[in-house]
Design an enzyme around this catalytic site. Structure first.
Site, PDB file in Angstrom:
ATOM      1  N   SER A 183       0.849  -1.192   0.000  1.00  0.00           N
ATOM      2  CA  SER A 183       0.000   0.000   0.000  1.00  0.00           C
ATOM      3  C   SER A 183       0.881   1.237   0.000  1.00  0.00           C
ATOM      4  CB  SER A 183      -0.890   0.011   1.241  1.00  0.00           C
ATOM      5  OG  SER A 183      -1.377   1.322   1.442  1.00  0.00           O
ATOM      6  N   HIS A 195      -1.347  -1.460  -4.183  1.00  0.00           N
ATOM      7  CA  HIS A 195      -2.597  -1.072  -3.533  1.00  0.00           C
ATOM      8  C   HIS A 195      -2.625   0.442  -3.328  1.00  0.00           C
ATOM      9  CE1 HIS A 195      -6.090  -1.983  -0.928  1.00  0.00           C
ATOM     10  NE2 HIS A 195      -5.636  -1.051  -0.118  1.00  0.00           N
ATOM     11  N   ASP A 242      -4.822   3.561  -1.785  1.00  0.00           N
ATOM     12  CA  ASP A 242      -5.892   3.900  -0.848  1.00  0.00           C
ATOM     13  C   ASP A 242      -6.450   5.287  -1.144  1.00  0.00           C
ATOM     14  OD1 ASP A 242      -6.045   1.626   0.965  1.00  0.00           O
ATOM     15  OD2 ASP A 242      -3.972   2.128   1.475  1.00  0.00           O
ATOM     16  N   MET A 296      -9.047   8.047  -0.123  1.00  0.00           N
ATOM     17  CA  MET A 296      -9.868   8.437   1.040  1.00  0.00           C
ATOM     18  C   MET A 296     -10.400   9.850   0.844  1.00  0.00           C
ATOM     19  SD  MET A 296      -7.588   7.039   4.196  1.00  0.00           S
ATOM     20  CE  MET A 296      -6.680   5.494   4.115  1.00  0.00           C
ATOM     21  N   HIS A 322      -8.544   1.027  -3.719  1.00  0.00           N
ATOM     22  CA  HIS A 322      -9.463   0.759  -2.610  1.00  0.00           C
ATOM     23  C   HIS A 322     -10.171   2.080  -2.308  1.00  0.00           C
ATOM     24  CE1 HIS A 322      -9.614  -0.164   2.033  1.00  0.00           C
ATOM     25  NE2 HIS A 322     -10.819  -0.063   1.505  1.00  0.00           N
ATOM     26  N   MET A 341     -12.248   4.378  -0.371  1.00  0.00           N
ATOM     27  CA  MET A 341     -12.851   4.672   0.940  1.00  0.00           C
ATOM     28  C   MET A 341     -13.525   6.028   0.815  1.00  0.00           C
ATOM     29  SD  MET A 341      -9.731   3.210   3.211  1.00  0.00           S
ATOM     30  CE  MET A 341      -8.645   3.220   1.791  1.00  0.00           C
ATOM     31  N   MET A 352     -11.487  -6.033   5.589  1.00  0.00           N
ATOM     32  CA  MET A 352     -10.700  -5.084   6.385  1.00  0.00           C
ATOM     33  C   MET A 352     -10.378  -5.721   7.739  1.00  0.00           C
ATOM     34  SD  MET A 352     -10.135  -2.538   4.463  1.00  0.00           S
ATOM     35  CE  MET A 352      -9.169  -1.649   5.689  1.00  0.00           C
ATOM     36  N   ASP A 400      -6.664  -6.517   4.376  1.00  0.00           N
ATOM     37  CA  ASP A 400      -6.023  -5.195   4.454  1.00  0.00           C
ATOM     38  C   ASP A 400      -6.036  -4.678   5.890  1.00  0.00           C
ATOM     39  OD1 ASP A 400      -5.123  -2.615   4.000  1.00  0.00           O
ATOM     40  OD2 ASP A 400      -6.806  -2.019   2.712  1.00  0.00           O
ATOM     41  N   GLY A 460      -2.759  -4.099   9.109  1.00  0.00           N
ATOM     42  CA  GLY A 460      -1.976  -4.735  10.160  1.00  0.00           C
ATOM     43  C   GLY A 460      -1.319  -6.048   9.760  1.00  0.00           C
ATOM     44  N   GLY A 489       1.171  -2.049   4.131  1.00  0.00           N
ATOM     45  CA  GLY A 489       1.712  -0.698   4.038  1.00  0.00           C
ATOM     46  C   GLY A 489       2.973  -0.558   4.865  1.00  0.00           C
TER      47      GLY A 489
HETATM   48  C1  DX5 Z   1      -6.238   1.483   5.826  1.00  0.00           C
HETATM   49  C2  DX5 Z   1      -5.819   1.204   4.403  1.00  0.00           C
HETATM   50  C3  DX5 Z   1      -4.702   0.252   4.287  1.00  0.00           C
HETATM   51  C4  DX5 Z   1      -3.406   0.709   4.912  1.00  0.00           C
HETATM   52  C5  DX5 Z   1      -2.725  -0.519   5.432  1.00  0.00           C
HETATM   53  O1  DX5 Z   1      -7.396   2.221   5.839  1.00  0.00           O
HETATM   54  O2  DX5 Z   1      -6.910   0.688   3.673  1.00  0.00           O
HETATM   55  O3  DX5 Z   1      -4.502  -0.166   2.947  1.00  0.00           O
HETATM   56  O4  DX5 Z   1      -2.551   1.365   4.042  1.00  0.00           O
HETATM   57  O5  DX5 Z   1      -1.623  -0.151   6.180  1.00  0.00           O
HETATM   58  P1  DX5 Z   1      -0.896  -1.143   7.186  1.00  0.00           P
HETATM   59  O6  DX5 Z   1      -0.418  -2.311   6.391  1.00  0.00           O
HETATM   60  O7  DX5 Z   1       0.185  -0.302   7.753  1.00  0.00           O
HETATM   61  O8  DX5 Z   1      -1.923  -1.567   8.222  1.00  0.00           O
HETATM   62 ZN    ZN Z   2      -6.494  -0.238   1.680  1.00  0.00          ZN
END
Ligand code: DX5
Ligand code: ZN
Length: 220
Positions: free
Chosen positions: A7, A32, A34, A36, A65, A67, A136, A174, A176, A196
């Site tokens: 990510s 990936h 993100d 937002m 993705h 959001m 998620m 996705d 952690g 990420g």
């Molecule tokens: C969170 C995102 C993830 C994020 C993951 O809202 O959708 O894609 O970048 O980051 P890590 O891998 O650090 O949890």
């Molecule tokens: Zn994501």
């Protein structure tokens, strides 16, 4: 097939091309992205112009993705901008069949995203129309959060349902994900792993990606 989807949220945006190339050298097969909107989630990131640039900067498929609050209004545009995979949250789309069809019409894969607090039953009527489900394992909005352990069982149940219904739907996860939990989540049935912090939080994203692939291959 196990795939790592780094990510870019955790990448250095001034050297995005370079960082993606490093992840690719380490075996990443998807990027990936993100998106937002500061409305569906309490954070604002990037949009269509960045996706267009990324599509020129890498040969890897882009996984956007979304959001955002009204994904039906924009999903098609992300596919047009060069995304190979576009996913929308089931929590905010009242006409998700139409949105998924609009993504597929543009030749991209259509994904449904499900938040940690959303029950798998929300997917019942929509699974047949998706190419993948993004589970998620944190509440969306930020990188670097802790993996919610109950996600493993959720993925296992989803994987069973997909098998029972004989569907060709892949599971992506996705939030952690790191070398310590990836094998367990792979054993539960996830195939695409967004990471990420575990990739771009390291000085050497290539080595970090390789570590994740190796860790995923360990049987648990
Ligand atoms: C969170 C995102 C993830 C994020 C993951 O809202 O959708 O894609 O970048 O980051 P890590 O891998 O650090 O949890
Ligand atoms: Zn994501």
């Amino acid at each position: 097939m196990i795939e790592i989807a780094p990510s870019i949220l955790s990448a250095d945006f001034t050297r995005l091309g370079e960082q993606i190339a490093a992840a690719e050298r380490g075996g990443a097969s998807i990027i990936h992205v993100d998106v937002m909107d500061g409305h569906f989630v309490p954070n604002i990131t990037l949009g269509l112009p960045v996706v267009r640039s990324l599509a020129r900067a890498t040969r890897l498929p882009l996984d956007t993705h979304l959001m955002i609050s009204e994904p039906g209004r924009y999903a098609e545009q992300f596919a047009e901008a060069g995304a190979h995979m576009v996913s929308v949250h089931i929590e905010v789309d009242q006409h998700i069949h139409r949105t998924l069809a609009s993504i597929r019409k543009r030749g991209a894969q259509a994904g449904v995203v499900i938040n940690p607090a959303t029950s798998l039953s929300a997917l019942d009527e929509v699974l047949n129309f998706a190419d993948y489900v993004l589970v998620m394992s944190v509440n969306p909005g930020f990188g670097g959060q802790e993996f919610i352990p109950t996600s493993v069982e959720k993925i296992r149940r989803l994987s069973r349902t997909i098998r029972e219904r004989n569907l060709d739907v892949r599971i992506e996860v996705d939030g952690g994900i790191g070398p310590d939990n990836i094998a367990q989540v792979a054993a539960a049935g996830a195939e695409i792993f967004v990471a990420g912090t575990a990739v771009f939080g390291h000085d050497d994203p290539a080595a970090a990606t390789r570590d994740l692939l190796n860790a995923a291959a360990q049987l648990v």
